[in-house]
Design a protein around this motif. Structure first.
Motif, PDB file in Angstrom:
ATOM      1  N   ALA A   1       0.833  -1.208   0.000  1.00  0.00           N
ATOM      2  CA  ALA A   1       0.000   0.000   0.000  1.00  0.00           C
ATOM      3  C   ALA A   1       0.867   1.257   0.000  1.00  0.00           C
ATOM      4  N   ALA A   2       1.932   1.274   0.800  1.00  0.00           N
ATOM      5  CA  ALA A   2       2.812   2.438   0.834  1.00  0.00           C
ATOM      6  C   ALA A   2       3.489   2.667  -0.519  1.00  0.00           C
ATOM      7  N   LEU A   3       3.864   1.590  -1.192  1.00  0.00           N
ATOM      8  CA  LEU A   3       4.519   1.721  -2.496  1.00  0.00           C
ATOM      9  C   LEU A   3       3.541   2.167  -3.585  1.00  0.00           C
ATOM     10  N   THR A   4       2.323   1.688  -3.537  1.00  0.00           N
ATOM     11  CA  THR A   4       1.349   2.135  -4.544  1.00  0.00           C
ATOM     12  C   THR A   4       0.954   3.592  -4.305  1.00  0.00           C
ATOM     13  N   ARG A   5       1.001   4.056  -3.067  1.00  0.00           N
ATOM     14  CA  ARG A   5       0.740   5.482  -2.798  1.00  0.00           C
ATOM     15  C   ARG A   5       1.820   6.373  -3.420  1.00  0.00           C
ATOM     16  N   LEU A   6       2.991   5.814  -3.668  1.00  0.00           N
ATOM     17  CA  LEU A   6       4.047   6.571  -4.345  1.00  0.00           C
ATOM     18  C   LEU A   6       3.800   6.689  -5.848  1.00  0.00           C
ATOM     19  N   GLY A   7       2.815   5.981  -6.341  1.00  0.00           N
ATOM     20  CA  GLY A   7       2.475   6.063  -7.759  1.00  0.00           C
ATOM     21  C   GLY A   7       2.810   4.833  -8.568  1.00  0.00           C
ATOM     22  N   TYR A   8       3.357   3.812  -7.943  1.00  0.00           N
ATOM     23  CA  TYR A   8       3.645   2.577  -8.664  1.00  0.00           C
ATOM     24  C   TYR A   8       2.355   1.779  -8.808  1.00  0.00           C
ATOM     25  N   ALA A   9       2.136   1.206  -9.972  1.00  0.00           N
ATOM     26  CA  ALA A   9       0.934   0.426 -10.236  1.00  0.00           C
ATOM     27  C   ALA A   9       0.924  -0.824  -9.355  1.00  0.00           C
ATOM     28  N   ASP A  10      -0.250  -1.210  -8.898  1.00  0.00           N
ATOM     29  CA  ASP A  10      -0.388  -2.368  -8.024  1.00  0.00           C
ATOM     30  C   ASP A  10       0.220  -3.627  -8.646  1.00  0.00           C
ATOM     31  N   GLY A  11       0.068  -3.796  -9.958  1.00  0.00           N
ATOM     32  CA  GLY A  11       0.619  -4.962 -10.645  1.00  0.00           C
ATOM     33  C   GLY A  11       2.135  -4.942 -10.758  1.00  0.00           C
ATOM     34  N   ASP A  12       2.767  -3.787 -10.512  1.00  0.00           N
ATOM     35  CA  ASP A  12       4.220  -3.670 -10.599  1.00  0.00           C
ATOM     36  C   ASP A  12       4.898  -3.771  -9.241  1.00  0.00           C
ATOM     37  N   VAL A  13       4.125  -4.023  -8.192  1.00  0.00           N
ATOM     38  CA  VAL A  13       4.664  -4.078  -6.833  1.00  0.00           C
ATOM     39  C   VAL A  13       4.444  -5.471  -6.260  1.00  0.00           C
ATOM     40  N   GLU A  14       5.529  -6.074  -5.782  1.00  0.00           N
ATOM     41  CA  GLU A  14       5.445  -7.358  -5.082  1.00  0.00           C
ATOM     42  C   GLU A  14       5.997  -7.159  -3.682  1.00  0.00           C
ATOM     43  N   ALA A  15       5.341  -7.725  -2.717  1.00  0.00           N
ATOM     44  CA  ALA A  15       5.835  -7.675  -1.340  1.00  0.00           C
ATOM     45  C   ALA A  15       5.571  -9.031  -0.702  1.00  0.00           C
ATOM     46  N   SER A  16       6.541  -9.482   0.092  1.00  0.00           N
ATOM     47  CA  SER A  16       6.379 -10.785   0.739  1.00  0.00           C
ATOM     48  C   SER A  16       7.014 -10.762   2.121  1.00  0.00           C
ATOM     49  N   GLN A  17       6.492 -11.626   2.968  1.00  0.00           N
ATOM     50  CA  GLN A  17       7.019 -11.731   4.328  1.00  0.00           C
ATOM     51  C   GLN A  17       8.442 -12.266   4.274  1.00  0.00           C
ATOM     52  N   SER A  18       9.304 -11.680   5.063  1.00  0.00           N
ATOM     53  CA  SER A  18      10.699 -12.092   5.122  1.00  0.00           C
ATOM     54  C   SER A  18      11.044 -12.335   6.587  1.00  0.00           C
ATOM     55  N   GLY A  19      10.750 -13.513   7.051  1.00  0.00           N
ATOM     56  CA  GLY A  19      10.940 -13.813   8.463  1.00  0.00           C
ATOM     57  C   GLY A  19       9.778 -13.254   9.275  1.00  0.00           C
ATOM     58  N   PRO A  20       9.811 -13.423  10.579  1.00  0.00           N
ATOM     59  CA  PRO A  20       8.689 -12.979  11.403  1.00  0.00           C
ATOM     60  C   PRO A  20       8.560 -11.454  11.481  1.00  0.00           C
ATOM     61  N   THR A  21       9.658 -10.728  11.363  1.00  0.00           N
ATOM     62  CA  THR A  21       9.581  -9.271  11.460  1.00  0.00           C
ATOM     63  C   THR A  21      10.316  -8.618  10.305  1.00  0.00           C
ATOM     64  N   GLY A  22       9.889  -8.892   9.120  1.00  0.00           N
ATOM     65  CA  GLY A  22      10.499  -8.271   7.953  1.00  0.00           C
ATOM     66  C   GLY A  22       9.663  -8.474   6.710  1.00  0.00           C
ATOM     67  N   VAL A  23       9.808  -7.551   5.784  1.00  0.00           N
ATOM     68  CA  VAL A  23       9.107  -7.624   4.507  1.00  0.00           C
ATOM     69  C   VAL A  23      10.117  -7.276   3.420  1.00  0.00           C
TER      70      VAL A  23
END
Length: 192
Positions: free
Chosen positions: A129-151
């Protein structure tokens, strides 16, 4: 006296053409002239120059030069060829104005994600959500969990690729120019 027939002429034609080529020469270099005297060689003209990096706006120090081919090649060949076989996994570096654009985009992303890190909000949904607010299209943004406290995230922003992550320690974003095998911003799955 011998009579020369058509078949004899046809057999001699390739030899005659080769002798003509040798007699006329195939380059502009003359006897006694150095190869560099006649201007740039064909190989030099076709080879692009080294990438140029310069200080980008807001950058505190001069960019670190890209390692040259001569300095990055070991004196003795590696015995396991690991680096050679896995070179397709090394992202392409950005140079010139593209590098400056990448530094600017990475800085914007780090500033946008830092509040999430400070709040301990480590979810792929809030990062996306923070990255799409910067103007990047939702389809161009991937985010995934990286351990218990990281993305970790990847943003495809042609011609830039932006990747990084947030965790308890830091917020990080880096820009690169894709991968050598042309798989765009996503790491290739196979190689060599």
């Amino acid at each position: 006296m011998t009579k020369t027939g058509r078949a004899d002429i046809l057999r001699a034609a390739p030899l005659l053409a080769a002798l003509t080529l040798l007699a006329t020469g195939c380059g502009a270099q003359r006897a006694g002239q150095d190869a560099g005297d006649a201007g740039p060689s064909r190989a030099a003209a076709a080879t692009p120059g080294a990438p140029v990096d310069f200080r980008c706006p807001g950058e505190s120090a001069a960019p670190t030069p890209a390692p040259s081919a001569a300095s990055s090649t070991p004196a003795t060949p590696p015995t396991d060829h690991y680096a050679e076989n896995h070179g397709f996994l090394v992202p392409l570096r950005l140079h010139g104005q593209s590098r400056c654009d990448g530094l600017t985009a990475a800085g914007r992303i780090e500033r946008a994600l830092e509040p999430l890190r400070e709040r301990g909000e480590f979810s792929p949904q809030s990062t996306r959500a923070a990255l799409t607010r910067l103007g990047y299209a939702d389809g161009d943004v991937e985010a995934s969990q990286s351990g218990p406290t990281g993305v970790s995230f990847l943003v495809v922003a042609h011609p830039l690729c932006l990747e990084g992550g947030i965790d308890r320690e830091k917020t990080r974003a880096d820009a690169f120019g894709g991968y050598p095998d042309g798989t765009d911003c996503r790491p290739p799955s196979g190689g060599h």
